[in-house]
Enzyme design. Structure first.
Site, PDB file in Angstrom:
ATOM      1  N   ASP A 316       0.849  -1.174   0.000  1.00  0.00           N
ATOM      2  CA  ASP A 316       0.000   0.000   0.000  1.00  0.00           C
ATOM      3  C   ASP A 316       0.886   1.224   0.000  1.00  0.00           C
ATOM      4  OD1 ASP A 316      -2.711  -0.285  -0.140  1.00  0.00           O
ATOM      5  OD2 ASP A 316      -2.834  -1.114   1.891  1.00  0.00           O
ATOM      6  N   GLU A 357      -0.626  18.339   7.803  1.00  0.00           N
ATOM      7  CA  GLU A 357      -0.244  19.196   6.686  1.00  0.00           C
ATOM      8  C   GLU A 357       0.044  20.618   7.194  1.00  0.00           C
ATOM      9  OE1 GLU A 357      -2.899  17.200   6.538  1.00  0.00           O
ATOM     10  OE2 GLU A 357      -2.659  15.950   4.744  1.00  0.00           O
ATOM     11  N   PHE A 385     -10.778  24.438   9.119  1.00  0.00           N
ATOM     12  CA  PHE A 385     -11.138  23.819   7.837  1.00  0.00           C
ATOM     13  C   PHE A 385     -12.512  23.177   7.961  1.00  0.00           C
ATOM     14  CE2 PHE A 385     -11.398  20.135   5.086  1.00  0.00           C
ATOM     15  CZ  PHE A 385     -10.942  20.624   3.881  1.00  0.00           C
ATOM     16  N   ALA A 387     -15.611  21.067   5.461  1.00  0.00           N
ATOM     17  CA  ALA A 387     -15.811  20.412   4.166  1.00  0.00           C
ATOM     18  C   ALA A 387     -16.469  21.361   3.184  1.00  0.00           C
ATOM     19  CB  ALA A 387     -16.665  19.168   4.347  1.00  0.00           C
ATOM     20  N   ARG A 390     -13.594  24.295   2.366  1.00  0.00           N
ATOM     21  CA  ARG A 390     -12.369  23.644   1.856  1.00  0.00           C
ATOM     22  C   ARG A 390     -11.150  24.558   1.995  1.00  0.00           C
ATOM     23  NH1 ARG A 390     -12.640  21.627  -3.734  1.00  0.00           N
ATOM     24  NH2 ARG A 390     -13.983  23.389  -4.161  1.00  0.00           N
ATOM     25  N   SER A 392      -8.711  26.873   5.281  1.00  0.00           N
ATOM     26  CA  SER A 392      -8.583  27.245   6.676  1.00  0.00           C
ATOM     27  C   SER A 392      -7.679  28.470   6.741  1.00  0.00           C
ATOM     28  CB  SER A 392      -7.978  26.096   7.485  1.00  0.00           C
ATOM     29  OG  SER A 392      -6.686  25.830   7.011  1.00  0.00           O
ATOM     30  N   LYS A 403      -5.597  29.493   3.321  1.00  0.00           N
ATOM     31  CA  LYS A 403      -4.948  28.543   2.404  1.00  0.00           C
ATOM     32  C   LYS A 403      -5.964  27.432   2.139  1.00  0.00           C
ATOM     33  CE  LYS A 403      -2.813  25.105   5.449  1.00  0.00           C
ATOM     34  NZ  LYS A 403      -3.404  25.406   6.780  1.00  0.00           N
TER      35      LYS A 403
END
Lengths: 689, 577
Positions: A316, A357, A385, A387, A390, A392, A403
């Site tokens: 994976d 991230e 952030f 959904a 998209r 923050s 961003k």
């Protein structure tokens, strides 16, 4: 239990040694030696020479009694050394099993009377829990048996099984629902459905595997035994033949004495492949144990051997080839802005972002661009952030820093009457093409630049793939990413092939196709949706953090949940086979020297001319034969460390590896006994004077 | 001029081996075409005949057999052959074509001889010209010379199919393979070879034996003067060709290929040697063609040729050095038991060829070889008849050796072993061990029994270590289906007729059935493509390793016997005793 992955138990630890010595005497019982036919014959030989020694004392015999006695003693020692090797290998497993067993304490379990209701339960012993029972486990309690979390989430300390002291999350649904009996809930409460009957739990299987109690000979081991037993039968006939030859030769030459039963048995034991037969069980058990010391549990010996043959490895991408999370690696400015400005805005937009991230953006800004800012002013308001948005960021005194995905940010600046600079699209596309993820950064209504988020390869992964290629193993990366991203990462990691946008059924299909073409396929997995593919793969490694179905479908469990472990497993699988092969070669090559020691010695009274075969110039017939017997015996304990540690595997082309091992163990095996027997003969000569 | 003689001998040997090597590829290709059903140059003539035979026998075109059926058919076919030959031998006295009026064979000798020819051994406890009628020679012995060689070919081809077929239940059709073997391979070349032999003076007739008077009367030890000799005649050439080509070895005359009517000139000598070696060596190429990688075949060829040349060299050196106790005859070399017309070179090359294959024809008395020379012939037989071995049997035996070599070598490189893409597992190990060790085990057991029983040693004509060598040679020869002998053993006794027959039967059919069983098991397996971690079985290392395995198995099994026989003889001879 203390940490099981502490230091490697040394081979000759005194406690183990004493136990192994005792066990090796117990194993002289013919019933237990039956499993090893070659050694059984050696034991029968020892009994006969011992009887002949006592018979000689009472009725006299043609040879000195010290000789018969010495041969008998060394023949017994040969058997004991063989038992000792096996006991020592088992002993290490037993010690580990013992410490595992300590964790398997009986606890009182709260068995729910009605599923679904946590109010009514009865207290029963964990030993009476059966498959399908549901139990409630609260903070501070021990999980009573293997099972699956059906309700709730909890932190669980699994150090008793894995040796890892940091607690892990176990929750219902998803890939982290499996719990192991004997581990402890630290916070919250969970309802667990028991999935194993008493005695069949994971821990029980582990214990029986490391103990070697249920160890069955692998097919390859049996095939080797076929060869060894056949050779032994031939050598038995050779010795009988030798007896007839000598009887005839006495008539032919008109002189000499028949070869005594002691010498015949000595010849037989020296010729029979005792070295490999003595060490064969130990090699398998020790291999299992070496795996365990790497925190890997093989649920069958067959799986380890098969891993030595693996030529295709499915991995994976996430968590195996790359670190689980993407990281910022570069700030790319647009519309004439400087990198510093982009870095500054990105840093501000990320300081309150706790995602990996976000943290990586902060790290990059601080390290690469020497940003000093560590805290936001009190007036700052962080925008998390969602959904929907998209993106923050943060609002500071009327300034907004954001961003996010390029589409979302473009929409955001447009809503504030800004617009997207023309070169933005190009930057975003080139990042996507290289396998990365672009995050666009803006200040108020102006787009400053792009953050390049990248999949970061695990340290040393490229080198490991190079090594795998040298071992003859083809690596295939499996990922849900699109083709472009997958291709970029595959190229960077140096895998041989990849499967992009893979669904679970694609994995299964890929394995089947490869097996159809005769390949041996290994794969690692942890999710429930990996289970069918794991069941299909020849070598299936499940992460211990994986789900119960995945663990059941696998034949190897990795307690550290480290997918590159497969390379260690392959290496140990190969080591086991190599050790068997080299010691077999060594054992058979030894016979040449033993012939040169024994045949002239046994025949000297009939044909003195045959002394020309006594190329080692051994002192006299008795010391020659005794030297060969002693060499044959002491080579066993001398090789125990090699059998337990395994012959080192060097990844190199098969032809070269064969040449190397033939040279060392074949030629070496032919020469070593000439030297060894000569030295022993010199020592015996000293004693005789 | 001994130096000239060496030069001449070595040139002759080299020339023959080069010609042989050049023939391996075309002839091996021809064989593989025959069994793969491709067109060959002989197809236009033989195809209609083949179809006729198949139709008459009721063999369906595409009917195949699994290994059990193949093996059962093969055993029944050979069993029938055994019974027919046994009856011919018993009843030859009342059958036609018996100008000398020979009576039927005694029961035990008939049984022994029938077994001997059916098993491709051609151990001859009788003396051809003074016991066997023309009918026996032609329709009994010569027929089995064809059928036993064809049987070997069938097993070898079925075994090869085991490697080259994947997930298949069948390994071919015995009847079709048998017909093809005789029709396409054995018959055409035997006919050509027989004509060539006749052209050189080998006889072919049905005349009664003639009497002729000697040019120089001979005085016997008891004072009688002999002036006449009986010249035995018969259909020799037709039998001579297949005797060599099928690695059978049973001579028309007792003196075998030393007899001038069987092998009159140096040219026929070389021709016969070539016939002996052609099929066994060529089959390696056939194997390579079948498996799709001719280098695999050349690897086996190299292994065989390497051992062949080394042992040939040892023997030539030993025979050339001779016996220090015997004064060399006029030509300067040691010729006891050899024919002057072949010289040392022609005799040694023939002796090595006949023992390296399971032929057993002789053009010199092996009993009179030097101890080391005799040991080389014994060793060639005792290695299991793989250098290159008999027709068919040599190939399947060396493949069994290769499987054992692959098994150990595979382990040493950390793979569960595979050969030509087939996994070697427990069943294959059992079968390989049976193929490789059966004859060795037979030799050990029977030699042990013979050396300590009255029946065993009472047949020995030469006492001392040489007697031991004679018994060892005899059982090595029968258990490996060679058929030659150190003549110093009276083998026509009840004891030897029965035990050698037993050894021949077991030594022939246990390995053959094991090979078929392994073919069945291998053909069912799937094919594993080679990778960088796969053991390469066509490279130098493996060739050397295979040769070492063959030598070590043989040496470890027979070290004591060879030490107490030929080695002791050699020491005694050198010590001048």
């Amino acid at each position: 239990m203390e940490n099981i992955k502490t230091k490697e138990t040394t081979i000759f630890e005194s406690g183990l040694l004493r136990q192994a010595l005792l066990d090796s005497l117990k194993k002289l019982n013919p019933v237990s030696i039956w499993r090893n036919p070659v050694m059984l014959l050696v034991e029968i030989g020892s009994i006969i020479t011992t009887i002949s020694f006592f018979a000689g004392l009472f009725f006299g015999s043609g040879e000195p009694s010290w000789f018969t006695a010495s041969v008998s003693i060394w023949l017994w020692l040969t058997v004991i050394f063989s038992n000792f090797a096996e006991s020592l290998a088992e002993g290490r497993g037993k010690a580990r099993a013992e410490s595992l067993r300590k964790t398997r304490t009986e606890v009182m379990a709260k068995k729910l009377i009605e599923t679904g209701s946590k109010e009514k339960y009865e207290l029963i012993s964990s030993a009476n829990l059966h498959k399908g029972d549901c139990v409630l486990v609260e903070a501070g309690e021990m999980i009573p048996g293997d099972g699956e979390v059906v309700e709730g989430a909890a932190l669980v300390n699994e150090s008793s099984v894995t040796g890892e002291s940091a607690p892990v999350v176990r929750e219902s649904g998803g890939d982290r629902s499996a719990v192991t009996g004997g581990t402890k809930v630290i916070s919250n409460q969970i309802t667990v459905r028991i999935t194993a009957n008493p005695g069949e739990a994971f821990l029980d299987r582990m214990i029986s595997m490391v103990e070697g109690a249920k160890r069955r000979k692998t097919p390859n081991e049996i095939a080797l035994e076929v060869l060894l037993i056949s050779l032994t039968v031939v050598f038995l006939l050779v010795v009988i033949n030798f007896n007839s030859l000598s009887i005839y030769s006495i008539q032919a030459a008109g002189q000499g004495t028949p070869v005594s039963i002691t010498v015949l048995i000595a010849l037989f034991v020296c010729l029979a492949p005792t070295t490999i037969a003595a060490l064969l069980p130990a090699i398998g058990i020790a291999g299992m144990d070496r795996l365990f010391s790497k925190n890997v549990i093989a649920l069958s010996g067959r799986a380890i051997e098969a891993s030595g043959d693996v030529d295709i490895l499915l991995l994976d991408k996430t968590g195996t080839i790359t670190l689980g999370d993407r990281q910022a690696v570069e700030f790319i400015p647009v519309s004439g802005r400087s990198e510093q400005e982009v870095a500054n805005a990105a840093l501000l937009a990320s300081l309150t972002d706790e995602t990996p991230e976000g943290r990586s953006v902060v790290v990059l800004a601080k390290n690469q661009y020497k940003m000093r800012l560590t805290e936001l002013p009190h007036s700052a308001r962080s925008i998390p952030f969602t959904a929907q948005t998209r993106m923050s960021g943060v609002d500071i005194d009327g300034n907004s820093y954001r961003k996010g995905a390029s589409g979302a940010i473009i929409e955001y600046v447009r809503s504030k009457d800004g617009n997207a600079p023309p070169e933005l699209e190009e930057s975003v596309k080139s990042i996507a093409k290289s396998g990365g993820t672009p995050l666009v950064v803006c200040h108020n209504n102006e787009i400053l630049g792009v953050i390049h988020l990248k999949d970061i390869l695990k340290g040393g992964i490229r080198e490991r793939f190079i090594q795998l290629r040298k071992m003859g193993i083809k690596t295939v990366m499996i990922t849900g990413d699109n083709y472009l991203t997958a291709a970029a990462i595959a190229a960077e990691a140096g895998v041989d092939d990849f499967l992009s946008e893979a669904k679970p059924e694609d994995k299964l299909r890929l394995i089947r196709e490869n097996q159809q073409q005769g390949h041996m396929v290994a794969m690692t997995g942890d999710g429930t949706n990996d289970a069918p593919a794991l069941a299909q793969a020849d070598v299936a490694v499940a992460m211990n953090t994986g789900t119960q179905p995945a663990r059941e479908a696998a034949n190897i469990i990795d307690l550290d949940s480290n997918p590159t472990k497969l390379m260690d497993i392959v290496e140990i699988g190969k080591q086991i086979l190599i050790t068997r092969g080299t010691l077999t070669t060594f054992s058979i090559a030894n016979d040449v020297a033993k012939y040169f020691a024994i045949i002239p010695a046994a025949m000297i009274s009939i044909y003195p001319q045959l002394d020309i075969l006594n190329i080692m110039h051994l002192a006299n017939p008795y010391s020659a034969i005794l030297s060969a017997v002693i060499f044959n015996a002491i080579i066993i304990p001398m090789l125990i460390p090699l059998a337990l540690k395994g012959v080192k595997y060097r990844p190199m082309p098969a032809e070269k590896l064969l040449m190397y091992n033939l040279f060392v163990y074949g030629l070496g095996g032919m020469i070593a006994p000439f030297i060894g027997i000569k030295i022993i003969d010199i020592v015996i000569r000293v004693f005789m004077h | 001029m001994p130096d000239m003689e060496i030069l001449f001998d070595i040139t002759g040997m080299l020339f023959l081996l080069v010609v042989l090597t050049l023939l391996v590829k075309p002839f091996g290709t021809y064989i593989s075409n025959v069994y793969q059903g491709n067109r060959t140059i002989l197809s236009p003539i033989l195809m209609p005949l083949e179809g006729l035979i198949n139709r008459a026998a009721g063999v369906k075109q595409d009917e195949e057999m699994d290994w059990e059926e193949y093996a059962t058919t093969l055993l029944l076919f050979n069993g029938m052959g055994l019974i027919v030959l046994f009856l011919i031998l018993l009843l030859q006295g009342i059958l036609p074509l018996n100008p000398q009026g020979f009576p039927g064979f005694p029961l035990d000798l008939a049984f022994n001889t029938a077994v001997s020819f059916v098993t491709n051994t051609n151990w001859q406890a009788y003396s051809g010209e003074s016991a066997a009628s023309y009918l026996t020679q032609m329709s009994g012995l010569a027929v089995q010379n064809f059928l036993s060689a064809a049987t070997g070919l069938c097993v070898a081809i079925a075994f090869i199919r085991g490697f080259t077929r994947h997930t298949s239940q069948t390994i071919g059709n015995f009847w079709k393979d048998m017909t093809k073997s005789v029709l396409y391979i054995l018959l055409p070349i035997s006919i050509i070879a027989a004509l060539l032999l006749v052209s050189q003076g080998v006889i072919q007739n049905f005349d009664p034996y003639t009497n002729s008077s000697l040019l120089q009367p001979v005085q016997t030890s008891d004072g009688q003067t002999i002036v006449n000799q009986t010249l035995a005649l018969g259909p020799v050439a037709s039998q001579e060709a297949i005797k060599e080509f099928g690695t059978n070895g049973g001579g028309f005359f007792n003196a075998n290929s030393a007899h001038p009517f069987e092998n009159p000139t140096p040219l026929t000598n070389y021709l016969e040697i070539l016939l002996i070696l052609l099929i066994p060596f060529s089959l390696t190429y056939t194997f390579g063609r079948f498996s799709g990688n001719t280098r695999q075949g050349w690897a086996l060829f190299t292994t065989m040729m390497m051992l062949f040349i080394v042992l040939l060299g040892v023997m030539y050196w030993s025979e050339y050095s001779g016996n220090p106790l015997v004064k060399p005859v006029a030509s300067g070399s040691y010729l006891e038991g050899k024919e002057v017309r072949f010289g040392i070179g022609g005799s040694v090359l023939f002796a090595v060829s006949t023992t390296a294959t399971s032929t057993g024809a002789v053009n010199a008395m092996h009993d009179s070889l030097t101890p080391i020379g005799g040991m080389v012939t014994m060793l060639l037989i005792l290695l299991g008849e793989v250098v290159p071995g008999g027709v068919g049997s040599g190939l399947y035996t060396i493949l069994a050796f290769a499987i054992i070599a692959v098994f150990i070598a595979g382990l040493m490189i950390g793979r569960t072993p595979e050969y030509l893409g087939k996994k070697i597992e427990v069943f294959e190990m059992w079968m390989s061990v049976l193929i490789v060790l059966t004859s060795g085990i037979l030799v050990l057991i029977f030699v042990s029994v013979a050396l300590v029983t009255y029946f065993g040693i009472s047949s020995i004509l030469n006492p001392g270590p040489h007697g031991l060598s004679e018994i060892l040679y005899a059982f090595a020869s029968v258990a490996n289906n060679n058929g030659s002998a150190f003549a110093g053993l009276n083998a026509n006794t009840l004891f030897y007729n029965l035990v050698t027959a037993l050894a021949m039967l077991i030594g022939r059919f246990v390995p053959a059935v094991a090979a078929l069983a392994m073919a069945g098991s291998l053909s069912k397996k799937k094919y594993i493509p080679p990778s960088i971690g796969t053991l390469p079985t066509h490279q130098v290392t493996f060739v050397l390793w295979l040769a070492v395995v063959i030598l070590i198995v043989g040496a470890l099994t027979f070290f004591p016997a060879l030490s107490l026989g030929p080695v002791v003889e050699h020491m005694i001879m050198n010590a001048g005793q």
